[in-house]
Design a protein around this motif. Sequence first.
Motif, PDB file in Angstrom:
ATOM      1  N   SER A  82      -9.708   5.566   1.859  1.00  0.00           N
ATOM      2  CA  SER A  82      -8.767   4.760   2.334  1.00  0.00           C
ATOM      3  C   SER A  82      -9.203   3.260   2.635  1.00  0.00           C
ATOM      4  CB  SER A  82      -7.707   5.302   3.396  1.00  0.00           C
ATOM      5  OG  SER A  82      -8.518   5.055   4.691  1.00  0.00           O
ATOM      6  N   VAL A  83      -8.556   2.283   2.778  1.00  0.00           N
ATOM      7  CA  VAL A  83      -8.823   0.895   2.922  1.00  0.00           C
ATOM      8  C   VAL A  83      -9.169   0.872   4.437  1.00  0.00           C
ATOM      9  CG1 VAL A  83      -6.607   0.279   3.442  1.00  0.00           C
ATOM     10  CG2 VAL A  83      -8.236  -1.567   2.647  1.00  0.00           C
ATOM     11  N   TRP A 101      -4.482   2.169  -0.664  1.00  0.00           N
ATOM     12  CA  TRP A 101      -4.869   0.767  -0.722  1.00  0.00           C
ATOM     13  C   TRP A 101      -3.660  -0.149  -1.104  1.00  0.00           C
ATOM     14  CZ3 TRP A 101     -10.072  -1.214  -0.445  1.00  0.00           C
ATOM     15  CH2 TRP A 101     -10.988  -0.378  -0.305  1.00  0.00           C
ATOM     16  N   TYR A 140     -13.295   2.752  -2.489  1.00  0.00           N
ATOM     17  CA  TYR A 140     -12.058   2.761  -3.655  1.00  0.00           C
ATOM     18  C   TYR A 140     -12.135   3.751  -4.590  1.00  0.00           C
ATOM     19  CZ  TYR A 140      -8.192   1.416  -6.404  1.00  0.00           C
ATOM     20  OH  TYR A 140      -7.019   1.424  -7.259  1.00  0.00           O
ATOM     21  N   THR A 192      -0.346  -0.804   3.166  1.00  0.00           N
ATOM     22  CA  THR A 192      -0.608  -0.231   1.754  1.00  0.00           C
ATOM     23  C   THR A 192       0.363  -0.595   0.890  1.00  0.00           C
ATOM     24  OG1 THR A 192       0.394   1.634   2.600  1.00  0.00           O
ATOM     25  CG2 THR A 192      -2.239   1.591   2.856  1.00  0.00           C
TER      26      THR A 192
END
Length: 365
Positions: free
Chosen positions: A159-160, A178, A154, A170
Amino acid sequence: MFDLYYFCKEKGTLLGVYYFLEQLGVRWPAPGMDHVPAQKTLVLKPLNIRFQPYFKDRRIGSGAFRFMNIYSDAHEYCKNNDEAMMWHLRIGETPRQFAHGCHSEPSLALSKDPEWKSDVTRLQLMKTGKRDPRYSCWTHPDVKKIWMKAADAYFSGISVHKAGCYNPSTWGRTGWKWPSPFTQPDEFMIDPMDHTQRNNGRCYCDRCQEYRKTHPCVDDTDMVWEVIGDVAEFIQKKHPEGYITTLIYPPKHQIPTRKIPSNVRVRLCLTGPKTCFDPIHFDEEFKTIREWNKVLGYKPVSWTYHCVDFAGVMPNIVETYPRFLKKYIHSLKGLSNGMYMETKAPVFSRIQLETYIYRRLMRNP
């Protein structure tokens, strides 16, 4: 209007205009309802006004951007959410948030990840003997590892999805990588999933039970803080500009025995203005705030529960405590950097008065 309300940092001039108009007697008691006193002649003397809101964090309700969706009487006030957001700005709303969000555990969507679930010992063992993939076993070493990996990603701008988390969603902001509550660039929240009537969120595997013997506590405060504290120390070395945040909320509602790292921000979950009904409860609540001030070395923000609509099962009972609201906010002076006051109601008219009073007092008690 959405970006102006939430993300624009250069709106000081606009807010200054609103504040100036207030000095001339203009008021906005409700969305779509402007009070502009008639003045044939307006004489302006030289002014040099410098104003800073008393509380930095001062939010209420479910978000102005959802105004038209959550109140059945919304159209009696305004035509769209833009008008609602404009009203909130005029009376002192701020998107500034510290320790924003709640229950970030499900946001990583580990319960949807086949690889994560392949080792069932990572999952909560309920008293029934069954595993619940929605909850983690907080003493499992992999739980700490996944939070470290996620927090590192993060703050690194990854990105997640690339961080290896399964969550496909998202948040609404264009380009944001995220899901909520991971929306503040300098904050990453580690907080267990909310408990339910059928699941208290606590794992009863042999490892967790053994931990409780050596760390006796009414809940799992120390157990969860072992993860939060170690992740915070890891982030402090690798991303010194980043903060780890969490709620003081079950199953970790106590002050932990370990030292809390300086890069941790907490939000205290408290009853709020309704404690004024009971002097003993009121004193206990503010004793808790003072104790956390001493432990943290700074004034934390809080989350209070006001007009919560009895979980939606008794929607016609009206709760309104304007005098208690005033007493509670005045009592927070010097002890808090602000609060989010959760309010729920089927119609806005039910909470309009408190919303207006809250906004004005939180900006200037």
